[in-house]
Design an enzyme around this catalytic site. Structure first.
Site, mmCIF file in Angstrom:
data_model
loop_
_atom_site.group_PDB
_atom_site.id
_atom_site.type_symbol
_atom_site.label_atom_id
_atom_site.label_comp_id
_atom_site.label_asym_id
_atom_site.label_seq_id
_atom_site.Cartn_x
_atom_site.Cartn_y
_atom_site.Cartn_z
ATOM 1 N N GLU A 35 19.947 -76.377 52.454
ATOM 2 C CA GLU A 35 20.985 -77.138 53.154
ATOM 3 C C GLU A 35 21.567 -78.197 52.207
ATOM 4 O O GLU A 35 20.824 -78.970 51.606
ATOM 5 C CB GLU A 35 20.426 -77.810 54.409
ATOM 6 C CG GLU A 35 21.360 -78.771 55.102
ATOM 7 C CD GLU A 35 22.707 -78.176 55.471
ATOM 8 O OE1 GLU A 35 23.730 -78.824 55.195
ATOM 9 O OE2 GLU A 35 22.729 -77.050 56.029
ATOM 10 N N CYS A 43 27.349 -78.700 64.048
ATOM 11 C CA CYS A 43 27.184 -78.830 65.506
ATOM 12 C C CYS A 43 26.424 -80.101 65.865
ATOM 13 O O CYS A 43 26.882 -80.908 66.666
ATOM 14 C CB CYS A 43 26.460 -77.606 66.058
ATOM 15 S SG CYS A 43 26.023 -77.768 67.795
ATOM 16 N N LYS A 52 29.848 -84.742 72.681
ATOM 17 C CA LYS A 52 29.400 -84.859 74.070
ATOM 18 C C LYS A 52 28.945 -86.275 74.383
ATOM 19 O O LYS A 52 29.101 -86.757 75.517
ATOM 20 C CB LYS A 52 28.270 -83.856 74.360
ATOM 21 C CG LYS A 52 28.654 -82.409 74.101
ATOM 22 C CD LYS A 52 29.981 -82.044 74.719
ATOM 23 C CE LYS A 52 30.664 -80.894 74.040
ATOM 24 N NZ LYS A 52 31.126 -81.055 72.688
ATOM 25 N N SER A 177 45.423 -76.966 71.150
ATOM 26 C CA SER A 177 44.857 -77.226 72.484
ATOM 27 C C SER A 177 43.675 -76.325 72.793
ATOM 28 O O SER A 177 43.433 -75.977 73.943
ATOM 29 C CB SER A 177 45.928 -77.041 73.559
ATOM 30 O OG SER A 177 46.217 -75.670 73.762
ATOM 31 N N ALA A 310 27.952 -72.592 68.737
ATOM 32 C CA ALA A 310 26.594 -72.811 68.250
ATOM 33 C C ALA A 310 25.599 -71.852 68.883
ATOM 34 O O ALA A 310 24.696 -71.329 68.204
ATOM 35 C CB ALA A 310 26.176 -74.254 68.518
ATOM 36 N N HIS A 435 21.292 -75.557 99.072
ATOM 37 C CA HIS A 435 22.285 -76.430 99.709
ATOM 38 C C HIS A 435 21.719 -77.835 99.823
ATOM 39 O O HIS A 435 20.541 -78.002 100.162
ATOM 40 C CB HIS A 435 22.623 -75.902 101.109
ATOM 41 C CG HIS A 435 23.515 -76.825 101.894
ATOM 42 N ND1 HIS A 435 24.866 -76.887 101.705
ATOM 43 C CD2 HIS A 435 23.219 -77.748 102.854
ATOM 44 C CE1 HIS A 435 25.391 -77.781 102.523
ATOM 45 N NE2 HIS A 435 24.400 -78.314 103.236
#
Length: 456
Positions: A35, A43, A52, A177, A310, A435
């Site tokens: 890496e 991500c 998020k 968009s 991802a 419910h």
């Protein structure tokens, strides 16, 4: 020069690469991962997770502004962009450390640095030479840039700049968009930026079902976001603070102090030339099992093409690891990979759109159920949304599901499981949903497709 021999080398430690490495190690393969920047990849560090976190802050801000609707008295909430970004970066940093722990726990050897490929089966990382009979390319992708719209980190931003902004935009232009563009438009608009989105095709979120796309546009317009569809940015006046946008054969100036370029991504294929891989349109060409055509070399995730998600990369990583270890895994089924957009309201989907199903010659049955008919949605103060399901009329096969509304990015997995299990309408109709929950709308949408809806 240190020499290292492995069973498998994974190049890139994003959600495809690190998952592939861990699964390979679990299966007994001596595994290395290389890496060059951050464990967890784009991500975790610059995409899914930090965005998020930003959007959660925007959601809390929206809720406080509507506190009176819930019988609460709250002083006027104000956004602190610096604190919001710091929280986002801290979360990314925490998960980055977690990936390192997981790799160590599974005895995966990590080499931090740029990988070079003298020949297939050999990787050079600084003074270390790695060899292995199998190599997985998981180098990911980066933001695509259009001529004249190149990012400078000041006037024009990529997603990286938008995640760590130098300032709060006043007048924001978002170019594109898709999910990335709409999420940043939603975030910065909630914080007070005057936001306009420019989209080349005739509707926003163009990969989504047309009905859901139209509902998303109306909802976002009510929040103050402007849209120019069937339009393209032809130039920027960086000094004057404006963009030239061509729409319907006419060009107009759109004032902006910031532009976010969200026009897609291109694979990180530079340096792979010695491997002899086939590269088309910036992505490595593979078969359904991610084999490249060069013996012992596989490519997974964004570098191998769309959908650029991802979770797709992670599942490809597991599949390839099991294949290399001698297993016979099923290929990842593109039609059962869910897509999620975390704007407000959220958008989620899996499988064929209504238009795609009709174009494929399918005779279909379509069911719908609006959020306003659901008790839990009303209790949450989230009455805006729709659940839509598409079935093959002859076989009952669930062809696709499309949603807009609160928490639909969590709900969609129910339909994903249904598609994976090759469920028909019969099983879904007979399933008991709890419910009061938002998930009841999933059941009602299926019922509606077959003329049996109870609450609509």
């Amino acid at each position: 020069m240190a020499q290292h021999e492995f069973d498998l080398m994974v190049i890139g430690a994003g959600p495809g690469g690190y998952v592939c490495a861990i699964r390979a190690a679990q299966l007994g393969l001596k595994t290395a991962v290389v890496e060059r920047e951050h464990l967890g990849g784009i991500c975790l560090n610059w995409g899914c997770i930090p965005t998020k976190a930003l959007l959660r802050s925007a959601e809390v801000l929206r809720l406080t502004r509507h506190a009176a609707d819930f019988g609460l008295k709250v002083d006027a909430a104000q956004a602190d962009l610096g604190a919001i970004v710091e929280r986002s970066r801290n979360i990314a940093g925490q998960l980055n450390s977690g990936v390192g722990h997981l790799l160590k726990k599974n005895k995966v050897t990590v080499f931090m640095g740029e990988a070079a490929f003298p020949e297939p089966g050999t990787v050079q990382v600084g003074d270390d030479t790695l060899t292995a009979p199998a190599t997985v390319i998981a180098t990911g992708a980066r933001a695509r840039e259009l001529p004249g719209l190149e990012a400078d980190g000041d006037f024009v931003w990529t997603y990286r700049h938008a995640l760590r902004p130098p300032r709060m935009p006043g007048k924001l232009l978002v170019i594109g968009s898709g999910a990335i563009g709409i999420e940043f438009a939603s975030f910065y608009s909630a914080l007070g930026a005057e936001t306009t989105v420019v989209e080349l095709v005739d509707r926003i979120l163009p990969t989504e079902d047309a009905e859901i796309s139209a509902l998303a546009r109306k909802a976002l317009e009510r929040q103050g976001i402007g849209f120019m569809t069937g339009a393209k940015v032809t130039g920027l006046d960086r000094a004057g603070g404006s963009a030239q946008v061509e729409q319907g054969g006419e060009t107009r100036e759109v004032a902006c102090d910031t532009a976010i370029s969200a026009v897609g991504i291109t694979g990180n294929v530079e340096g792979l030339e010695p491997l002899g891989l086939t590269v088309e349109r910036g992505h490595v060409v593979t078969d359904a099992h991610c084999r490249t055509g060069v013996q012992g070399i596989y490519a997974i995730g964004d570098v191998a093409g769309g959908p650029w998600l991802a979770h797709k990369a992670s599942h490809e990583g597991v599949m390839v690891a099991e294949l290399i270890a001698g297993g016979d895994p099923h290929p990842v089924e593109p039609g059962s990979i869910p897509g999620c957009t975390y704007c407000h309201p959220q958008v989620a989907s899996v499988g064929m759109t209504e238009e795609e199903a009709r174009e494929a010659g399918r005779e279909i049955r379509v069911g719908r159920f609006p959020f306003i008919g659901n008790g839990k949605a009303l209790a949450l103060g989230e009455a805006e949304g729709l659940v839509k399901t598409i079935f093959d009329a002859a076989t009952g096969e669930l062809l696709g599901a499309h949603m807009i509304g609160a928490e639909v990015t969590e709900l969609i997995q129910g339909y994903v499981i249904g598609r994976t299990l090759e469920t028909t309408e019969k099983e879904l109709l007979q399933t008991v949903f709890p419910h009061p929950t938002l998930s009841e709308m999933m059941h009602e949408s299926v019922l509606d497709a077959f003329g049996r809806a109870i609450h609509f």
